[in-house]
Design an enzyme around this catalytic site. Structure first.
Site, PDB file in Angstrom:
ATOM      1  N   GLY D  27      26.991 -19.795  33.199  1.00 12.43           N
ATOM      2  CA  GLY D  27      27.532 -19.829  34.552  1.00 12.43           C
ATOM      3  C   GLY D  27      27.333 -21.204  35.134  1.00 12.43           C
ATOM      4  O   GLY D  27      26.466 -21.959  34.693  1.00 12.43           O
ATOM      5  N   SER D  44      26.002 -29.371  31.555  1.00 15.81           N
ATOM      6  CA  SER D  44      26.247 -28.330  30.540  1.00 15.81           C
ATOM      7  C   SER D  44      24.958 -27.913  29.821  1.00 15.81           C
ATOM      8  O   SER D  44      24.165 -28.766  29.412  1.00 15.81           O
ATOM      9  CB  SER D  44      27.248 -28.863  29.506  1.00 15.81           C
ATOM     10  OG  SER D  44      27.546 -27.867  28.553  1.00 15.81           O
ATOM     11  N   SER D  73      29.369 -29.531  32.860  1.00 12.86           N
ATOM     12  CA  SER D  73      29.762 -28.222  32.329  1.00 12.86           C
ATOM     13  C   SER D  73      31.055 -28.336  31.524  1.00 12.86           C
ATOM     14  O   SER D  73      31.979 -29.050  31.916  1.00 12.86           O
ATOM     15  CB  SER D  73      29.988 -27.258  33.492  1.00 12.86           C
ATOM     16  OG  SER D  73      30.713 -26.135  33.056  1.00 12.86           O
ATOM     17  N   SER D  74      31.100 -27.600  30.413  1.00 11.47           N
ATOM     18  CA  SER D  74      32.316 -27.633  29.599  1.00 11.47           C
ATOM     19  C   SER D  74      33.503 -27.044  30.356  1.00 11.47           C
ATOM     20  O   SER D  74      34.650 -27.253  29.967  1.00 11.47           O
ATOM     21  CB  SER D  74      32.091 -26.881  28.282  1.00 11.47           C
ATOM     22  OG  SER D  74      31.674 -25.558  28.538  1.00 11.47           O
ATOM     23  N   ASP D  75      33.250 -26.323  31.443  1.00 14.76           N
ATOM     24  CA  ASP D  75      34.336 -25.746  32.235  1.00 14.76           C
ATOM     25  C   ASP D  75      34.853 -26.715  33.292  1.00 14.76           C
ATOM     26  O   ASP D  75      35.663 -26.323  34.153  1.00 14.76           O
ATOM     27  CB  ASP D  75      33.854 -24.455  32.907  1.00 14.76           C
ATOM     28  CG  ASP D  75      33.459 -23.401  31.887  1.00 14.76           C
ATOM     29  OD1 ASP D  75      34.284 -23.102  31.012  1.00 14.76           O
ATOM     30  OD2 ASP D  75      32.321 -22.892  31.949  1.00 14.76           O
ATOM     31  N   HIS D  94      31.556 -19.971  38.464  1.00 13.73           N
ATOM     32  CA  HIS D  94      31.971 -19.270  37.241  1.00 13.73           C
ATOM     33  C   HIS D  94      30.744 -18.568  36.668  1.00 13.73           C
ATOM     34  O   HIS D  94      29.689 -19.166  36.528  1.00 13.73           O
ATOM     35  CB  HIS D  94      32.517 -20.270  36.229  1.00 13.73           C
ATOM     36  CG  HIS D  94      32.746 -19.688  34.867  1.00 13.73           C
ATOM     37  ND1 HIS D  94      33.478 -18.536  34.667  1.00 13.73           N
ATOM     38  CD2 HIS D  94      32.323 -20.070  33.632  1.00 13.73           C
ATOM     39  CE1 HIS D  94      33.502 -18.257  33.373  1.00 13.73           C
ATOM     40  NE2 HIS D  94      32.803 -19.162  32.727  1.00 13.73           N
ATOM     41  N   ASP D 119      36.036  -6.059  52.565  1.00 16.40           N
ATOM     42  CA  ASP D 119      35.325  -7.065  53.375  1.00 16.40           C
ATOM     43  C   ASP D 119      35.427  -8.462  52.769  1.00 16.40           C
ATOM     44  O   ASP D 119      35.256  -9.458  53.469  1.00 16.40           O
ATOM     45  CB  ASP D 119      33.832  -6.707  53.474  1.00 16.40           C
ATOM     46  CG  ASP D 119      33.557  -5.669  54.552  1.00 16.40           C
ATOM     47  OD1 ASP D 119      34.343  -5.581  55.512  1.00 16.40           O
ATOM     48  OD2 ASP D 119      32.536  -4.958  54.432  1.00 16.40           O
TER      49      ASP D 119
END
Lengths: 232, 232, 232, 232
Positions: D27, D44, D73-75, D94, D119
């Site tokens: 995450g 990462s 991060s690889s994302d 993520h 909500d």
């Protein structure tokens, strides 16, 4: 009097919380003295985090309160019946732990589906017969103990080899040679109940462990040539 | 002797608790020395919170205990068989973690249904064949190791690309280049087992991840051009 | 003014976190003064860990804010309607606890399937009728309270014997003679909801507890001759 | 440079653990500077408990690393695509949180079954289309971002009204005006996913919330006349 036992019983009651086995005050642990003349049990309705050894209630095996100003657990007559009838046991645990209670409410035995179960229980965990309206009205907690004894007697030669039962519509009881070991069995029971439930939902019917694997796991942990754990 | 390895193995055993992978004493971690002549493993039946590095048991690869007055884990012959046959592995973890154990009891592989699985395991997690009555009676833990090796050999060229197996009716084993990485794989296995179970209950049949997404996640984390994590 | 009540309400709000009943700020606890002229309630949208007794909002029973610079919970009109109509209650808890909320969303009563339920609730937990579009548009939180009162009136003579309701599509409300007891009921409700859900998935149809066991558990805990807990 | 943002992003990444949203290092959280020229994101593969603000990686919106010796991060390309296309958002989260990931793997939207969902999210949580083999091979993380943007554009006029998406076969992304609010949405998403899954297993088909209740909950919390929370 009985200081060590009070300490052990108090400690096991507090461990109910640490092991995630109780909600509110839904559970209790007791122990019996070596001479089997006195039982020590949790006082009724007292929160676990406040429990001290001197609050533990001492009774004789007829249920007369001998020490502590507090009322004993309302399940006292059930514990006493088990101590009178199961001679080898030294501690009893009652909880409403989630998954074991689901099986008690479903009135279905917990099948032996793996070695986790086999390490602790020599076969499926049985369910007591329902009590009649008269039994509930007249001597509820004592009759609960009688139903447990009757159920176990039909399933096992030695209650220490099958140290757990599900009271129909209610919740589990477990036992052992000491309060600490009775608690270990309550922990194990909840784990195997949870896994059995997930398994039955994955496969439909449960898949029973091969009887010779069950026998092997009982033997390596509890038999005369046990090699699990450290020599005692 | 082997001080660093004892430290690493002790730490990984204690991490079993922190990661929620064990109940009572149902799990153990081992590691092998760089020269692959000694294994260090948890002593049998000792609570995790009391473990110290000097209690770790040292054996040779034939299983003779060389150090520590304590008895090694009863699963020692299983660990040893894996170290003898899987040359690249440096650590092994055995647990009864809930959801992975459910799949082991169901005797069903854990399907690869998403990238979480693909990041750690190059395909479904296989289940060993059941042991025969003779195998259980005569050399149970060693035969368990043999069944694991046989199962993995049929599924993967490299045990480090598929570092987990389900022992039928029993529970999972995982491994890695170090005890810490074997433990990471045990954590990952439990997570993917839990998600696969929920998924199968939501959709009926599992939905398999596209093979090219599986390959991509393996490559970006474990391949020669991996770009996940920091350069080492 | 109302220092003890503010303390009790603040403490119960913080206990929502400790009992695992809330996520983010999805829950609130209130209490009413002995003369039933003032309500004390959590301020809206304030994280629990920062709550102090002096931040609690005091209103009269018409909902006018009398103290605290903070806005009261948006559910205030629902709480007020219950205090005006249920004379015996002294505290109210609203949560979105997972399993009770699932039943509220399923718009199905939680059946009484065991003694855990029977110890706290004298029968199934009912679900309110859905609100109409007009009711939602014009006086949403007040209409929610009206729907709860209407629902309870049809199910129980005494709201303290059935101290919980599920608001259709929304989430549960519980109550009790004090904020602390209302919270105990919220804890019990979540536990019985979780067990009922698991049970219904195991058995298909729920298995109802025998009415005479339900009556016995209500009597031994709440009746005139109650023997559960310590004498007060 | 960007000290406050690094602090906020680091804090939100550590909160992933406290909220139970991550396992291992699965995450990441990012934030964007007010002038929308720089993104700050988790490095990462670094464990959360060791994260410090100065380890956060700063990139420009083309993905060039401007600060920190660590790999982002690889994302990262996925985050960047969302910041370039969703102008109102200030933070992205993520995770592979269990139940939201189950829906992503099932490739099914999370239905809006109650007010908890209403909500936070103005309708069902959509699932992206699967990526093609070419998209996975050539620019995987960037293509993931494109699929998210395409999916959201079809579902909502304003990404802040539907601040979550499920990437097919992978896991969820959430966002918000700040990293902290993006994290609140990740917490809410996991809760509604868990409840939706239990609900679908209890009732078969999900029961959708009335559209006018959904609209009411959106309005009372996010509309121009919102009265949930404290005035800001």
């Amino acid at each position: 009097m009985l200081d060590d036992l009070k300490q052990a019983v108090c400690h096991a009651n507090r461990r109910l919380v640490a092991e995630g086995l109780v909600t509110l005050t839904w559970g209790n642990v007791s122990g019996i003295s070596e001479d089997r003349r006195h039982m020590v049990i949790k006082p009724s309705g007292v929160p676990y985090e406040q429990l001290t050894p001197d609050q533990m209630v001492v009774t004789n095996l007829q249920g007369d309160v001998l020490e502590s100003g507090l009322r004993p657990s309302s399940d006292t007559p059930t514990h006493l019946e088990l101590y009178r009838r199961f001679e080898g046991i030294g501690g009893i645990v009652h909880t409403h732990s989630r998954f074991a209670t689901v099986y008690a409410q479903a009135r279905r035995p917990i099948p032996c589906t793996g070695t986790t179960h086999a390490d602790h229980f020599d076969g499926p965990i049985p369910v007591t017969r329902p009590l009649t309206q008269d039994q509930v009205a007249n001597d509820y907690e004592h009759e609960t103990g009688r139903a447990i004894v009757e159920c176990l007697s039909q399933q096992a030669n030695d209650p220490l080899r099958l140290p757990a039962v599900l009271v129909a519509g209610h919740a589990p009881f477990t036992w052992g040679t000491t309060p600490a070991k009775a608690l270990d069995n309550a922990v194990a029971l909840e784990a195997v109940a949870e896994m059995a439930l997930h398994l039955q939902r994955l496969t439909g019917d449960p898949i029973e462990l091969e009887p010779y694997v069950l026998a092997k796991h009982q033997a390596r942990k509890h038999g005369p040539d046990a090699y699990y754990g450290q020599p005692t």
